[in-house]
Design a protein around this motif. Structure first.
Motif, PDB file in Angstrom:
ATOM      1  N   LEU A 125       0.800  -1.227   0.000  1.00  0.00           N
ATOM      2  CA  LEU A 125       0.000   0.000   0.000  1.00  0.00           C
ATOM      3  C   LEU A 125       0.830   1.273   0.000  1.00  0.00           C
ATOM      4  CD1 LEU A 125      -2.687  -0.922   2.717  1.00  0.00           C
ATOM      5  CD2 LEU A 125      -2.783  -1.325   0.262  1.00  0.00           C
ATOM      6  N   SER A 126       2.121   1.156   0.282  1.00  0.00           N
ATOM      7  CA  SER A 126       2.991   2.327   0.472  1.00  0.00           C
ATOM      8  C   SER A 126       2.491   3.202   1.611  1.00  0.00           C
ATOM      9  CB  SER A 126       3.087   3.150  -0.823  1.00  0.00           C
ATOM     10  OG  SER A 126       3.656   2.385  -1.854  1.00  0.00           O
ATOM     11  N   THR A 127       1.906   2.570   2.619  1.00  0.00           N
ATOM     12  CA  THR A 127       1.485   3.266   3.834  1.00  0.00           C
ATOM     13  C   THR A 127       1.390   2.241   4.951  1.00  0.00           C
ATOM     14  OG1 THR A 127      -0.168   4.763   4.808  1.00  0.00           O
ATOM     15  CG2 THR A 127      -0.994   2.975   3.438  1.00  0.00           C
ATOM     16  N   ALA A 128       1.654   2.653   6.179  1.00  0.00           N
ATOM     17  CA  ALA A 128       1.731   1.700   7.287  1.00  0.00           C
ATOM     18  C   ALA A 128       0.432   1.624   8.082  1.00  0.00           C
ATOM     19  CB  ALA A 128       2.871   2.086   8.219  1.00  0.00           C
ATOM     20  N   PRO A 129      -0.065   0.400   8.338  1.00  0.00           N
ATOM     21  CA  PRO A 129      -1.218   0.249   9.218  1.00  0.00           C
ATOM     22  C   PRO A 129      -0.820   0.476  10.669  1.00  0.00           C
ATOM     23  CG  PRO A 129      -0.880  -1.702   7.810  1.00  0.00           C
ATOM     24  CD  PRO A 129       0.357  -0.868   7.752  1.00  0.00           C
ATOM     25  N   ASP A 130      -1.830   0.580  11.538  1.00  0.00           N
ATOM     26  CA  ASP A 130      -1.607   0.643  12.977  1.00  0.00           C
ATOM     27  C   ASP A 130      -0.747  -0.556  13.388  1.00  0.00           C
ATOM     28  OD1 ASP A 130      -2.114   0.047  15.829  1.00  0.00           O
ATOM     29  OD2 ASP A 130      -3.544   1.672  15.697  1.00  0.00           O
ATOM     30  N   PRO A 131       0.284  -0.351  14.223  1.00  0.00           N
ATOM     31  CA  PRO A 131       1.169  -1.458  14.608  1.00  0.00           C
ATOM     32  C   PRO A 131       0.501  -2.496  15.506  1.00  0.00           C
ATOM     33  CG  PRO A 131       1.734   0.511  15.832  1.00  0.00           C
ATOM     34  CD  PRO A 131       0.736   0.929  14.793  1.00  0.00           C
ATOM     35  N   ASN A 132      -0.684  -2.215  16.014  1.00  0.00           N
ATOM     36  CA  ASN A 132      -1.369  -3.152  16.906  1.00  0.00           C
ATOM     37  C   ASN A 132      -2.723  -3.554  16.320  1.00  0.00           C
ATOM     38  OD1 ASN A 132       0.604  -3.026  19.135  1.00  0.00           O
ATOM     39  ND2 ASN A 132      -0.081  -0.909  19.307  1.00  0.00           N
ATOM     40  N   PRO A 133      -2.730  -4.479  15.368  1.00  0.00           N
ATOM     41  CA  PRO A 133      -3.999  -4.902  14.766  1.00  0.00           C
ATOM     42  C   PRO A 133      -4.869  -5.636  15.778  1.00  0.00           C
ATOM     43  CG  PRO A 133      -2.212  -6.338  14.067  1.00  0.00           C
ATOM     44  CD  PRO A 133      -1.585  -5.184  14.788  1.00  0.00           C
ATOM     45  N   ALA A 134      -6.177  -5.517  15.627  1.00  0.00           N
ATOM     46  CA  ALA A 134      -7.120  -6.202  16.509  1.00  0.00           C
ATOM     47  C   ALA A 134      -7.363  -7.605  15.963  1.00  0.00           C
ATOM     48  CB  ALA A 134      -8.439  -5.429  16.565  1.00  0.00           C
ATOM     49  N   SER A 135      -7.368  -8.596  16.853  1.00  0.00           N
ATOM     50  CA  SER A 135      -7.576  -9.966  16.417  1.00  0.00           C
ATOM     51  C   SER A 135      -8.616 -10.659  17.275  1.00  0.00           C
ATOM     52  CB  SER A 135      -6.261 -10.754  16.477  1.00  0.00           C
ATOM     53  OG  SER A 135      -5.809 -10.854  17.818  1.00  0.00           O
ATOM     54  N   SER A 136      -9.228 -11.704  16.719  1.00  0.00           N
ATOM     55  CA  SER A 136     -10.206 -12.487  17.464  1.00  0.00           C
ATOM     56  C   SER A 136     -10.273 -13.901  16.916  1.00  0.00           C
ATOM     57  CB  SER A 136     -11.595 -11.830  17.394  1.00  0.00           C
ATOM     58  OG  SER A 136     -12.121 -11.905  16.081  1.00  0.00           O
ATOM     59  N   TRP A 137     -10.752 -14.820  17.742  1.00  0.00           N
ATOM     60  CA  TRP A 137     -10.960 -16.220  17.347  1.00  0.00           C
ATOM     61  C   TRP A 137     -12.370 -16.592  17.788  1.00  0.00           C
ATOM     62  CZ3 TRP A 137      -9.691 -20.180  14.464  1.00  0.00           C
ATOM     63  CH2 TRP A 137      -9.966 -21.491  14.870  1.00  0.00           C
ATOM     64  N   ARG A 138     -13.235 -16.809  16.805  1.00  0.00           N
ATOM     65  CA  ARG A 138     -14.629 -17.093  17.128  1.00  0.00           C
ATOM     66  C   ARG A 138     -15.241 -17.971  16.036  1.00  0.00           C
ATOM     67  NH1 ARG A 138     -19.342 -12.526  18.213  1.00  0.00           N
ATOM     68  NH2 ARG A 138     -20.843 -13.919  19.219  1.00  0.00           N
ATOM     69  N   ASN A 139     -15.948 -19.013  16.444  1.00  0.00           N
ATOM     70  CA  ASN A 139     -16.617 -19.913  15.499  1.00  0.00           C
ATOM     71  C   ASN A 139     -15.662 -20.428  14.431  1.00  0.00           C
ATOM     72  OD1 ASN A 139     -19.056 -19.507  16.861  1.00  0.00           O
ATOM     73  ND2 ASN A 139     -19.584 -17.744  15.582  1.00  0.00           N
ATOM     74  N   ARG A 140     -14.467 -20.840  14.876  1.00  0.00           N
ATOM     75  CA  ARG A 140     -13.441 -21.433  14.006  1.00  0.00           C
ATOM     76  C   ARG A 140     -12.868 -20.432  13.005  1.00  0.00           C
ATOM     77  NH1 ARG A 140     -13.358 -26.928  14.483  1.00  0.00           N
ATOM     78  NH2 ARG A 140     -12.122 -27.046  12.576  1.00  0.00           N
ATOM     79  N   THR A 141     -13.096 -19.147  13.239  1.00  0.00           N
ATOM     80  CA  THR A 141     -12.579 -18.116  12.328  1.00  0.00           C
ATOM     81  C   THR A 141     -11.644 -17.178  13.075  1.00  0.00           C
ATOM     82  OG1 THR A 141     -14.560 -18.175  10.936  1.00  0.00           O
ATOM     83  CG2 THR A 141     -13.175 -16.218  10.782  1.00  0.00           C
ATOM     84  N   TYR A 142     -10.423 -17.053  12.557  1.00  0.00           N
ATOM     85  CA  TYR A 142      -9.453 -16.114  13.103  1.00  0.00           C
ATOM     86  C   TYR A 142      -9.500 -14.848  12.262  1.00  0.00           C
ATOM     87  CZ  TYR A 142      -5.020 -14.221  14.837  1.00  0.00           C
ATOM     88  OH  TYR A 142      -4.053 -13.415  15.413  1.00  0.00           O
ATOM     89  N   THR A 143      -9.682 -13.714  12.924  1.00  0.00           N
ATOM     90  CA  THR A 143      -9.837 -12.432  12.238  1.00  0.00           C
ATOM     91  C   THR A 143      -8.750 -11.464  12.678  1.00  0.00           C
ATOM     92  OG1 THR A 143     -12.238 -12.719  12.137  1.00  0.00           O
ATOM     93  CG2 THR A 143     -11.414 -10.485  11.827  1.00  0.00           C
ATOM     94  N   CYS A 144      -8.180 -10.753  11.725  1.00  0.00           N
ATOM     95  CA  CYS A 144      -7.182  -9.725  12.030  1.00  0.00           C
ATOM     96  C   CYS A 144      -7.544  -8.458  11.261  1.00  0.00           C
ATOM     97  CB  CYS A 144      -5.786 -10.196  11.636  1.00  0.00           C
ATOM     98  SG  CYS A 144      -4.478  -9.021  12.106  1.00  0.00           S
ATOM     99  N   THR A 145      -7.713  -7.367  11.987  1.00  0.00           N
ATOM    100  CA  THR A 145      -8.091  -6.091  11.377  1.00  0.00           C
ATOM    101  C   THR A 145      -6.943  -5.092  11.475  1.00  0.00           C
ATOM    102  OG1 THR A 145     -10.428  -6.419  11.910  1.00  0.00           O
ATOM    103  CG2 THR A 145      -9.729  -4.171  11.421  1.00  0.00           C
ATOM    104  N   PHE A 146      -6.492  -4.628  10.324  1.00  0.00           N
ATOM    105  CA  PHE A 146      -5.443  -3.612  10.251  1.00  0.00           C
ATOM    106  C   PHE A 146      -6.103  -2.259  10.009  1.00  0.00           C
ATOM    107  CE2 PHE A 146      -3.384  -7.551   9.040  1.00  0.00           C
ATOM    108  CZ  PHE A 146      -2.157  -7.484   9.691  1.00  0.00           C
ATOM    109  N   ARG A 147      -5.880  -1.335  10.928  1.00  0.00           N
ATOM    110  CA  ARG A 147      -6.475  -0.004  10.808  1.00  0.00           C
ATOM    111  C   ARG A 147      -5.474   0.958  10.169  1.00  0.00           C
ATOM    112  NH1 ARG A 147      -7.792  -2.118  15.863  1.00  0.00           N
ATOM    113  NH2 ARG A 147      -5.822  -1.286  16.629  1.00  0.00           N
ATOM    114  N   LEU A 148      -5.974   1.729   9.214  1.00  0.00           N
ATOM    115  CA  LEU A 148      -5.164   2.732   8.533  1.00  0.00           C
ATOM    116  C   LEU A 148      -5.916   4.056   8.561  1.00  0.00           C
ATOM    117  CD1 LEU A 148      -5.247  -0.060   6.506  1.00  0.00           C
ATOM    118  CD2 LEU A 148      -3.281   1.166   5.597  1.00  0.00           C
ATOM    119  N   PRO A 149      -5.228   5.180   8.352  1.00  0.00           N
ATOM    120  CA  PRO A 149      -5.945   6.462   8.242  1.00  0.00           C
ATOM    121  C   PRO A 149      -6.987   6.413   7.124  1.00  0.00           C
ATOM    122  CG  PRO A 149      -3.588   6.836   8.487  1.00  0.00           C
ATOM    123  CD  PRO A 149      -3.759   5.355   8.304  1.00  0.00           C
ATOM    124  N   ALA A 150      -6.747   5.571   6.109  1.00  0.00           N
ATOM    125  CA  ALA A 150      -7.658   5.488   4.965  1.00  0.00           C
ATOM    126  C   ALA A 150      -8.813   4.516   5.187  1.00  0.00           C
ATOM    127  CB  ALA A 150      -6.886   5.057   3.723  1.00  0.00           C
ATOM    128  N   GLY A 151      -8.846   3.860   6.334  1.00  0.00           N
ATOM    129  CA  GLY A 151      -9.898   2.885   6.583  1.00  0.00           C
ATOM    130  C   GLY A 151      -9.327   1.631   7.218  1.00  0.00           C
TER     131      GLY A 151
END
Length: 201
Positions: free
Chosen positions: A84-110
């Protein structure tokens, strides 16, 4: 179903120097029920790394596999920064629920959301991925990832490898952002990077 070749995307991916796959899966943030997030697009899932046998017994894990956690490592974040040529937040939010692991990277753009759904068998993974595809409108088959991989124009890529279904969702990027117009290409490139690590490349 229409086949989308995205030659420009593949060329862009080849031209971008990405970091290696040093298997730092254990550095991923520990999932927390207070951090559960959901994707605004198709639900992604992931693919198992070296478990290709369709006769392997079903395994119920108390938490995500190391392979699944690779979507939330510093290495993946570094690769997203390169793509992307831009850095996401260094602390992505993660979760494990219903056999699904989710990782969300937050950026100023969304936000960019990666998920891996771990099915107990290959057949179950195929059924899960098929269900995801049937719930999506305007999807196109993608080449260069895994058989049956598909994506949408608004930035969702879904692929299955062995027991796992992975989704990369860049549809949460802001329309006001310079990244918005190429969100489908970014989703493809990010999916290709993670898949390369799963394949041991």
């Amino acid at each position: 179903m229409k086949i989308t070749k995205i030659a420009a995307v593949l060329l862009a991916a080849a031209a971008v120097p990405l970091t290696g796959c040093s298997a730092r899966a254990n550095t991923a943030p520990t999932p927390s029920h207070s951090q559960q997030v959901t994707s605004g697009g198709v639900r992604p899932t992931r693919s198992p790394t070296r478990e290709s046998s369709t006769t392997a017994p079903a395994v119920v894990r108390p938490g995500p596999s190391d392979a699944a956690k690779m979507i939330c490592t510093d290495e993946t974040r570094d690769n997203i920064t390169t793509v992307l040529s831009t850095a996401p937040d260094p602390n992505p939010a993660s979760s494990w629920r219903n056999r699904t692991y989710t990782c969300t990277f937050r950026l100023p753009a969304g936000r960019i959301v990666l998920t891996v759904h771990e099915s107990p068998t290959v057949a179950a993974a195929m059924a899960y991925t098929g269900g995801v595809r049937s719930s999506v409108h305007g999807e196109n088959t993608l080449v260069g990832l895994t058989p049956g991989a598909f994506g949408t124009a608004d930035g969702v890529v879904v692929l299955r490898k062995d027991n796992d279904t992975m989704q990369v969702d860049t549809s949460g990027l802001s329309p006001q952002s310079r990244l918005y117009a190429r969100r489908a290409a970014y989703a493809y490139n990010i999916a290709a990077v993670v898949l390369g690590c799963w394949n041991g490349d």
